[in-house]
Design a protein around this motif. Structure first.
Motif, PDB file in Angstrom:
ATOM      1  N   ARG A  94     -95.018 -35.815  22.077  1.00 10.11           N
ATOM      2  CA  ARG A  94     -95.372 -37.046  22.326  1.00 10.11           C
ATOM      3  C   ARG A  94     -96.712 -36.771  23.004  1.00 10.11           C
ATOM      4  N   ASN A  95     -97.593 -37.853  23.115  1.00 14.12           N
ATOM      5  CA  ASN A  95     -99.073 -37.630  23.703  1.00 14.12           C
ATOM      6  C   ASN A  95     -99.751 -36.585  23.012  1.00 14.12           C
ATOM      7  N   GLN A  96     -99.770 -36.532  21.713  1.00 14.07           N
ATOM      8  CA  GLN A  96    -100.557 -35.430  21.053  1.00 14.07           C
ATOM      9  C   GLN A  96    -101.789 -35.808  20.889  1.00 14.07           C
ATOM     10  N   GLU A  97    -102.851 -34.684  21.306  1.00 16.95           N
ATOM     11  CA  GLU A  97    -104.270 -34.863  21.263  1.00 16.95           C
ATOM     12  C   GLU A  97    -104.911 -35.348  19.901  1.00 16.95           C
ATOM     13  N   HIS A  98    -104.335 -34.785  18.740  1.00 16.34           N
ATOM     14  CA  HIS A  98    -105.022 -34.855  17.577  1.00 16.34           C
ATOM     15  C   HIS A  98    -104.267 -35.994  16.609  1.00 16.34           C
ATOM     16  N   ASP A  99    -103.120 -36.411  16.855  1.00 17.32           N
ATOM     17  CA  ASP A  99    -102.094 -37.399  16.173  1.00 17.32           C
ATOM     18  C   ASP A  99    -101.169 -38.134  16.893  1.00 17.32           C
ATOM     19  N   THR A 100    -100.774 -39.082  16.381  1.00 16.25           N
ATOM     20  CA  THR A 100     -99.809 -40.041  17.130  1.00 16.25           C
ATOM     21  C   THR A 100     -98.342 -39.141  17.397  1.00 16.25           C
ATOM     22  N   ASP A 101     -97.771 -40.164  18.164  1.00 16.98           N
ATOM     23  CA  ASP A 101     -96.268 -39.509  18.733  1.00 16.98           C
ATOM     24  C   ASP A 101     -95.443 -39.127  17.372  1.00 16.98           C
ATOM     25  N   ARG A 158     -95.155 -27.618   3.275  1.00 16.13           N
ATOM     26  CA  ARG A 158     -95.614 -28.957   3.359  1.00 16.13           C
ATOM     27  C   ARG A 158     -97.055 -28.987   4.041  1.00 16.13           C
ATOM     28  N   PHE A 159     -98.021 -29.358   3.376  1.00 17.41           N
ATOM     29  CA  PHE A 159     -99.225 -29.362   4.024  1.00 17.41           C
ATOM     30  C   PHE A 159     -99.929 -30.827   3.837  1.00 17.41           C
ATOM     31  N   SER A 160     -99.225 -31.808   3.927  1.00 23.38           N
ATOM     32  CA  SER A 160     -99.470 -33.170   4.084  1.00 23.38           C
ATOM     33  C   SER A 160     -98.656 -33.702   5.270  1.00 23.38           C
ATOM     34  N   ARG A 161     -99.104 -34.938   5.733  1.00 20.73           N
ATOM     35  CA  ARG A 161     -98.233 -35.634   6.928  1.00 20.73           C
ATOM     36  C   ARG A 161     -97.002 -35.919   6.871  1.00 20.73           C
ATOM     37  N   THR A 162     -96.451 -35.573   7.873  1.00 17.57           N
ATOM     38  CA  THR A 162     -94.954 -36.258   7.728  1.00 17.57           C
ATOM     39  C   THR A 162     -94.599 -36.636   9.387  1.00 17.57           C
ATOM     40  N   MET A 163     -93.712 -37.404   9.432  1.00 18.00           N
ATOM     41  CA  MET A 163     -93.105 -37.760  10.897  1.00 18.00           C
ATOM     42  C   MET A 163     -91.679 -37.016  11.107  1.00 18.00           C
ATOM     43  N   GLU A 164     -91.545 -37.131  12.412  1.00 20.16           N
ATOM     44  CA  GLU A 164     -90.261 -36.282  12.745  1.00 20.16           C
ATOM     45  C   GLU A 164     -89.004 -37.028  12.043  1.00 20.16           C
ATOM     46  N   TRP A 165     -88.792 -38.282  11.901  1.00 24.03           N
ATOM     47  CA  TRP A 165     -87.802 -38.861  11.558  1.00 24.03           C
ATOM     48  C   TRP A 165     -87.660 -38.424   9.801  1.00 24.03           C
ATOM     49  N   ASP A 166     -88.721 -38.024   9.203  1.00 26.41           N
ATOM     50  CA  ASP A 166     -88.601 -37.618   7.782  1.00 26.41           C
ATOM     51  C   ASP A 166     -87.989 -36.257   7.617  1.00 26.41           C
ATOM     52  N   THR A 167     -88.110 -35.468   8.592  1.00 31.20           N
ATOM     53  CA  THR A 167     -87.686 -34.105   8.382  1.00 31.20           C
ATOM     54  C   THR A 167     -86.416 -33.696   9.307  1.00 31.20           C
ATOM     55  N   ALA A 168     -86.112 -34.280  10.339  1.00 30.35           N
ATOM     56  CA  ALA A 168     -85.208 -33.941  11.171  1.00 30.35           C
ATOM     57  C   ALA A 168     -83.658 -33.505  10.865  1.00 30.35           C
ATOM     58  N   ALA A 169     -83.355 -34.649   9.942  1.00 30.49           N
ATOM     59  CA  ALA A 169     -81.753 -34.327   9.409  1.00 30.49           C
ATOM     60  C   ALA A 169     -81.837 -33.428   8.322  1.00 30.49           C
ATOM     61  N   GLY A 170     -82.829 -33.424   7.414  1.00 30.97           N
ATOM     62  CA  GLY A 170     -82.852 -32.314   6.531  1.00 30.97           C
ATOM     63  C   GLY A 170     -82.859 -30.867   7.084  1.00 30.97           C
ATOM     64  N   ASP A 171     -83.924 -30.783   8.122  1.00 24.69           N
ATOM     65  CA  ASP A 171     -84.175 -29.613   8.604  1.00 24.69           C
ATOM     66  C   ASP A 171     -82.970 -29.014   9.568  1.00 24.69           C
ATOM     67  N   ILE A 227     -82.573 -43.672  20.625  1.00 23.90           N
ATOM     68  CA  ILE A 227     -82.851 -43.586  19.435  1.00 23.90           C
ATOM     69  C   ILE A 227     -84.317 -44.021  18.841  1.00 23.90           C
ATOM     70  N   ILE A 228     -84.809 -43.086  18.158  1.00 26.46           N
ATOM     71  CA  ILE A 228     -86.031 -43.359  17.547  1.00 26.46           C
ATOM     72  C   ILE A 228     -85.984 -43.435  15.970  1.00 26.46           C
ATOM     73  N   ALA A 229     -86.115 -44.696  15.821  1.00 30.45           N
ATOM     74  CA  ALA A 229     -85.961 -44.969  14.308  1.00 30.45           C
ATOM     75  C   ALA A 229     -87.032 -45.413  13.577  1.00 30.45           C
ATOM     76  N   GLU A 230     -87.301 -45.293  12.178  1.00 33.01           N
ATOM     77  CA  GLU A 230     -88.620 -45.647  11.764  1.00 33.01           C
ATOM     78  C   GLU A 230     -89.142 -46.868  11.890  1.00 33.01           C
ATOM     79  N   GLU A 231     -88.219 -47.812  11.485  1.00 29.08           N
ATOM     80  CA  GLU A 231     -88.808 -49.380  11.210  1.00 29.08           C
ATOM     81  C   GLU A 231     -88.858 -49.651  12.752  1.00 29.08           C
ATOM     82  N   SER A 232     -88.152 -49.312  13.615  1.00 24.09           N
ATOM     83  CA  SER A 232     -88.223 -49.862  14.864  1.00 24.09           C
ATOM     84  C   SER A 232     -89.383 -49.477  15.581  1.00 24.09           C
ATOM     85  N   PHE A 233     -89.921 -48.084  15.353  1.00 24.32           N
ATOM     86  CA  PHE A 233     -91.065 -47.438  15.663  1.00 24.32           C
ATOM     87  C   PHE A 233     -92.003 -48.342  15.284  1.00 24.32           C
TER      88      PHE A 233
END
Length: 264
Positions: free
Chosen positions: A238-245, A202-215, A59-65
């Protein structure tokens, strides 16, 4: 699996509403985003449900992350945002949601989005999407099948209430879209899935947990989410060159039959 998602989301939503009614202070995380006790309580509830029923799925969860708890993942894992739209929650707007999703091979395949202050939820899996009506006792009283609408000549766009950008305005102009509704949280995906709007850029930053369920709900309803190069938005980055996991690139979510209708 949706039964577990639904039970977890409803219980988490109930805990969130108790905090919402009583009021609470917020604090800032390392990335300067707000967090409240409601986020933390809801995440504990959701993790308990998922770990009990699916102990072998990470599980990848926002607050735990944010706290540094980041399990290794493979092809299958969960993404959890216990309170999406914390700013809406703090500002006493009702658009905040509970988000739970299953990711398989980079694709969100099962998801639920619950807006407890609105008494509605949306779920999706395997080409089937539903809107759930939830009463004050946090019981589902009605289930309504939903699906995207064909792209009309006059499209309606959705934009983030808190994260609009000049690029969004340019997109609307370039695609001759004059109707735009601002709304917070992952409910934007759900309005597309319900056939009440047509595109969400969406042209501003989101994280995967922001979008996955709605997507997941949107894809189950017949829509799509693509990056600016036209490829499906992938999860488990993961291991993205220009941004966080787990950070997303810019994307566009579409209702209708095609991912990118011709410009007017």
């Amino acid at each position: 699996m949706l039964e577990t998602f639904e039970a977890a989301a409803l219980e988490a939503g109930k805990a969130i509403m108790e905090v919402y009614r009583n009021g609470c202070q917020s604090s800032q995380k390392a990335d300067n985003s707000p967090v409240t006790i409601a986020d933390e309580q809801a995440e504990r509830i959701i993790l308990a449900h998922l770990q009990r029923d699916f102990p072998d799925i990470p599980i990848i969860a926002e607050e735990s992350f944010a706290a540094g708890t980041i399990p290794s993942i493979e092809a299958t894992f969960f993404l959890v945002d216990p309170l999406d739209g914390t700013r809406e929650f703090i500002d006493r707007r009702r658009e905040f949601t509970v988000n739970i999703a299953l990711i398989e091979n980079g694709c969100p395949t099962v998801g639920i989005v619950f807006a407890p202050a609105l008494g509605i939820a949306f779920s999706g899996e395997k080409g089937k999407a539903e809107k759930l009506i939830v009463d004050e006792a946090f019981q589902v009283t009605q289930r309504i099948a939903v699906g995207v609408r064909p792209q009309p000549a006059r499209r309606t766009a959705l934009a983030s209430r808190s994260h609009n950008s000049p690029q969004t305005e340019s997109f609307l102009v370039d695609n001759a879209i004059s109707d735009c509704t601002n709304i917070g949280s992952s409910l934007k995906f759900c309005l597309l899935a319900e056939g009440l709007a047509d595109v969400y850029p969406r042209f501003s930053r989101t994280m995967e947990w922001d979008t996955a369920a709605g997507d997941a709900v949107l894809r189950a309803a017949g829509g799509s989410t693509v990056t600016l190069d036209g490829l499906p938005l992938a999860y488990g980055k993961r291991n993205q060159e220009h941004d966080t996991d787990f950070a997303n690139p810019h994307f566009i979510s579409w209702g209708g039959e095609t991912a990118a209708p011709e410009r007017a």
